[in-house]
Scaffold this active site. Sequence first.
Site, mmCIF file in Angstrom:
data_model
loop_
_atom_site.group_PDB
_atom_site.id
_atom_site.type_symbol
_atom_site.label_atom_id
_atom_site.label_comp_id
_atom_site.label_asym_id
_atom_site.label_seq_id
_atom_site.Cartn_x
_atom_site.Cartn_y
_atom_site.Cartn_z
ATOM 1 C CG ASN A 8 -7.975 32.662 3.477
ATOM 2 O OD1 ASN A 8 -7.300 32.649 4.762
ATOM 3 N ND2 ASN A 8 -7.501 31.708 2.825
ATOM 4 C CG HIS A 11 -2.729 36.053 7.003
ATOM 5 N ND1 HIS A 11 -2.141 34.774 7.294
ATOM 6 C CD2 HIS A 11 -2.804 36.189 5.792
ATOM 7 C CE1 HIS A 11 -1.432 34.531 6.279
ATOM 8 N NE2 HIS A 11 -1.852 35.370 5.190
ATOM 9 C CG HIS A 44 -4.528 26.527 3.790
ATOM 10 N ND1 HIS A 44 -3.511 27.031 2.854
ATOM 11 C CD2 HIS A 44 -4.272 25.171 3.787
ATOM 12 C CE1 HIS A 44 -2.767 25.889 2.297
ATOM 13 N NE2 HIS A 44 -3.336 24.785 2.898
ATOM 14 N NE ARG A 46 0.679 26.414 5.124
ATOM 15 C CZ ARG A 46 0.951 26.617 3.861
ATOM 16 N NH1 ARG A 46 0.267 27.552 3.230
ATOM 17 N NH2 ARG A 46 1.928 25.864 3.197
ATOM 18 N NE ARG A 50 3.005 28.213 7.464
ATOM 19 C CZ ARG A 50 3.486 28.171 6.104
ATOM 20 N NH1 ARG A 50 3.396 29.334 5.539
ATOM 21 N NH2 ARG A 50 4.353 27.357 5.738
ATOM 22 C CD GLU A 71 -7.555 28.091 0.685
ATOM 23 O OE1 GLU A 71 -6.524 28.041 1.223
ATOM 24 O OE2 GLU A 71 -8.198 29.115 0.174
ATOM 25 C CB THR A 102 -1.008 28.105 -1.661
ATOM 26 O OG1 THR A 102 -1.667 28.102 -0.456
ATOM 27 C CG2 THR A 102 -1.107 26.994 -2.710
ATOM 28 C CD GLU A 152 -9.303 29.409 -5.008
ATOM 29 O OE1 GLU A 152 -9.791 28.461 -4.048
ATOM 30 O OE2 GLU A 152 -8.801 30.678 -4.620
ATOM 31 C CG HIS A 201 -2.566 32.764 -4.023
ATOM 32 N ND1 HIS A 201 -1.442 33.762 -3.877
ATOM 33 C CD2 HIS A 201 -2.305 31.941 -3.145
ATOM 34 C CE1 HIS A 201 -0.839 33.273 -3.042
ATOM 35 N NE2 HIS A 201 -1.482 32.195 -2.387
HETATM 36 N N1 PXP Z 1 -6.922 30.477 -2.699
HETATM 37 C C1 PXP Z 1 -6.257 29.745 -2.143
HETATM 38 C C2 PXP Z 1 -6.464 28.527 -2.697
HETATM 39 C C3 PXP Z 1 -5.376 29.771 -1.181
HETATM 40 O O1 PXP Z 1 -4.381 29.129 -0.961
HETATM 41 C C4 PXP Z 1 -5.343 31.398 -0.788
HETATM 42 C C5 PXP Z 1 -4.106 31.631 0.092
HETATM 43 O O2 PXP Z 1 -4.414 30.843 1.173
HETATM 44 C C6 PXP Z 1 -6.036 32.155 -1.434
HETATM 45 C C7 PXP Z 1 -6.880 31.921 -2.156
HETATM 46 C C8 PXP Z 1 -6.141 33.744 -0.691
HETATM 47 O O3 PXP Z 1 -4.826 34.189 -0.841
HETATM 48 P P1 PXP Z 1 -4.661 35.695 -0.508
HETATM 49 O O4 PXP Z 1 -4.429 35.611 0.941
HETATM 50 O O5 PXP Z 1 -3.431 36.204 -1.100
HETATM 51 O O6 PXP Z 1 -5.983 36.528 -0.681
#
Ligand code: PXP
Length: 247
Positions: A8, A11, A44, A46, A50, A71, A102, A152, A201
Amino acid sequence: MAAKLNVNIDHVATIREARKTIEPSIVTAAVICEQAGAHGITVHLRGDRRHIQDRDIEVLREVVTTYLNVEMAATDEMVEIALRTMPEAVSLVPESPNEVTTEGGLDVVANFENVKRVVGKLKAAGIFVSIFLDPDLEQIEAANGAGAQQVELCTAEYADMTLSSRASHGEGAQKAAAEISRIAQAATHAVKLGLIVAAGHGLTYRNVASLASIPEITEFNIGHNIISRSVFVGLSQAVKEMIEAIK
Ligand code: PXP
């Protein structure tokens, strides 16, 4: 076979948006992750934009050659974007405006008709649909009833328990073990229903191994910890280390 890793890269866009400028490049990030062995790229989009912007999805669709997983909330606005850009997969997530990240899984039981409608539209276009859920059997059954192909499992509670050394002994270790077992049971139940199981997550180099040993989980979505480590060791190395941690 070890579970797949989708990185992901939200960031990377968070840093870019802090200055509303053009760097760091999300495209470069995606290519580096893929070259380091990531099986896919997750972002993601959003409602508040952001970090990831609409244009990022369009550009990533051109660039990502492995697997693009977007996402999004189960809204008409997001469905329209998905149908226009055609990522390989969409993961439906809950969203509330002031959350830092999330907060838990989508309540499919309470939003069944809307989720089913959205899943139907995405699947009809050939997009693979995953739903982000708490490891709860009733939610898994609802996701299956709504037509999802994958769930998931939200690992946020487990991640929280393993943040400090609390989880390595005594009551903390017992609670973490109980949460792993809850996730494993949820994964087994989902597979019995014919669903593919992902998890994510809050996962880190330190806490992912216990979940990676659950054979039903075939994919991880991990962001914050990898991007954080990349500040110190570079993105390629950070991705390779996570792939090793999952193995
Ligand atoms: N899975 C989902 C559905 C999420 O919303 C997120 C965060 O955007 C993640 C995984 C990844 O989480 P993390 O950034 O804490 O690894």
